[in-house]
Design an enzyme around this catalytic site. Structure first.
Site: not given
Length: 400
Positions: A8, A15, A89, A178, A205, A207, A238, A282, A329-330, A332, A383
């Site tokens: 990725n 990554k 990816r 995504h 999704h 984040g 965004r 956070r 976010i979803g 954690n 993913e």
């Protein structure tokens, strides 16, 4: 057993994960950061170890060579030949790809033609593919597209109401993003839907980048992101969807160019723009608890936009059996999940166990109560394993 590597890449990062397939065991993982800068960072995790070095990563080719050499030098593999396939990816597959594709000249050419739709991502993906091709010339590779899962949408869901000649000539339409994550979540969700005939899922999704997708019987019906990842719900930096005349008005009153305003809407808006504080949820939620009014406004908008899309997709699907929360976010942030479920609770009959929800951080769990008309579940996304599955199936299993 066969080894498959997933890649990725970004404009300055790479990554990776190395899997033992088909067992899907992660042998090692890591990241090469600050590619193109003199102060690179190479992190690799294997056998319970975490090694961090600071090499000079001149370009992606240097990064790719350093990575595969490290695999041998650290005894993770004995030779390059052990890597049976590589899965890359790719953010934008346009109208061309409905599923993963073998990398060949045609695939490479089409990905290159789509660079204007994802200038930072697709160009970096190709650079990285070519870098690994140089280092591992005999290793087959596939491209897995973020947009592929969304190719099952109907025209009413992906065509924008602009002069149709623009749609035809320039392929301007809703592509979404995504998709690999949403597809993975829809597969994992099957265990919660074994009693339902028509499986209707709303996948969130959420984040720093965020998208919501309506899924029916394993196929995407609608998704929130648009031509680019700028569309949909508000995100870390965004805007998400808004009155398109805002764009022209901001150009007029500020004297900024269209490109400058576009970059503002991509990189300086959302959580960051409204709160004037941070793009990190956070930080925003901590500030809300301290009474920061702009942080509260930013979070309220974020939650409202998510709730609005869930309501829209509930109608689009003709109901819903399951709502999934995933991504940073979803997975954690219990406070965001609770706020969204409160916002949709009365209308959709959603009820979660708030005490249980407050304990869930990065692990799978059904958080709705027995009284809830729609099941609500947290599922960590993966993913990379989806890319690894396709690479194994297409390059190794089908060639045997």
């Amino acid at each position: 057993m066969s080894k498959v590597m997933t890649i990725n890449s970004g404009s300055s990062s790479l990554k990776f994960k190395l899997y033992e397939m088909p067992e899907e065991n992660v042998i090692c993982s890591g990241n090469l950061e600050r590619i193109g800068s003199p102060d690179g960072i190479f992190t690799i995790k294997y056998n319970g170890n975490k090694d961090v070095t600071e090499p000079v990563l001149e370009n992606h080719a240097v990064a790719a060579k350093l990575l595969v050499e490290a695999l041998v030098n650290k005894g993770i593999i004995k030779s390059f030949d052990e890597i049976g396939a590589i899965g890359h990816r790719i953010v934008q597959g346009g109208k061309y790809f409905k599923e993963s594709a073998m990398f060949n000249k045609d695939t490479e050419s089409k990905i290159e033609s789509l660079i204007p739709l994802a200038p930072l991502h697709n160009a970096a993906h190709l650079t990285c593919f070519r870098a690994f091709k140089e280092v591992l010339p005999n290793c087959p590779a596939i491209a897995t597209f973020d947009t592929a899962f969304h190719q099952t949408m109907e025209p009413e869901d992906y065509v924008f109401p602009i002069p149709y000649e623009l749609t035809e000539k320039y392929d301007i339409r809703r592509y979404g993003a995504h998709g690999t994550s949403h597809k993975y979540l829809s597969i994992e969700a099957e265990k919660y839907l074994h009693d339902t005939k028509s499986k209707k899922i709303i996948s969130c999704h959420i984040g720093s980048g965020a998208s919501i997708t309506a899924i029916k019987d394993g196929k995407c019906i609608a998704t929130s992101m648009g031509l680019t990842p700028l569309g949909g719900i508000m995100m870390g930096t965004r805007t998400g969807d808004m009155d398109p005349s805002v764009f022209n008005y901001v150009c007029t009153v500020t004297g900024k160019s269209a490109e400058e305003v576009y970059q503002m809407f991509n990189k300086k808006s959302g959580y960051l723009g409204v709160s004037q504080l941070s793009n990190d949820s956070r930080d925003i939620l901590d500030a809300v608890e301290k009474g920061n009014k702009l942080a509260k406004l930013a979070n309220d908008i974020f939650v409202r936009r998510i709730a609005d899309y869930i309501g829209q997709y509930f109608v689009r699907l003709g109901g819903a059996d399951l709502i999934i929360f995933s991504a940073g976010i979803g997975e954690n942030e219990p406070r965001t999940r609770a706020s969204v479920c409160d916002a949709i609770g009365e209308a959709l009959g959603v009820e979660i166990d708030k005490e249980l929800n407050s304990t869930i951080h990065g692990k799978e769990c059904l958080i709705s109560t027995k009284n809830s008309r729609i099941k609500v579940v947290v599922i960590p996304t993966d993913e990379e394993v989806m890319i690894a599955r396709d690479a194994y199936r297409m390059c190794i299993k089908e060639s045997k």
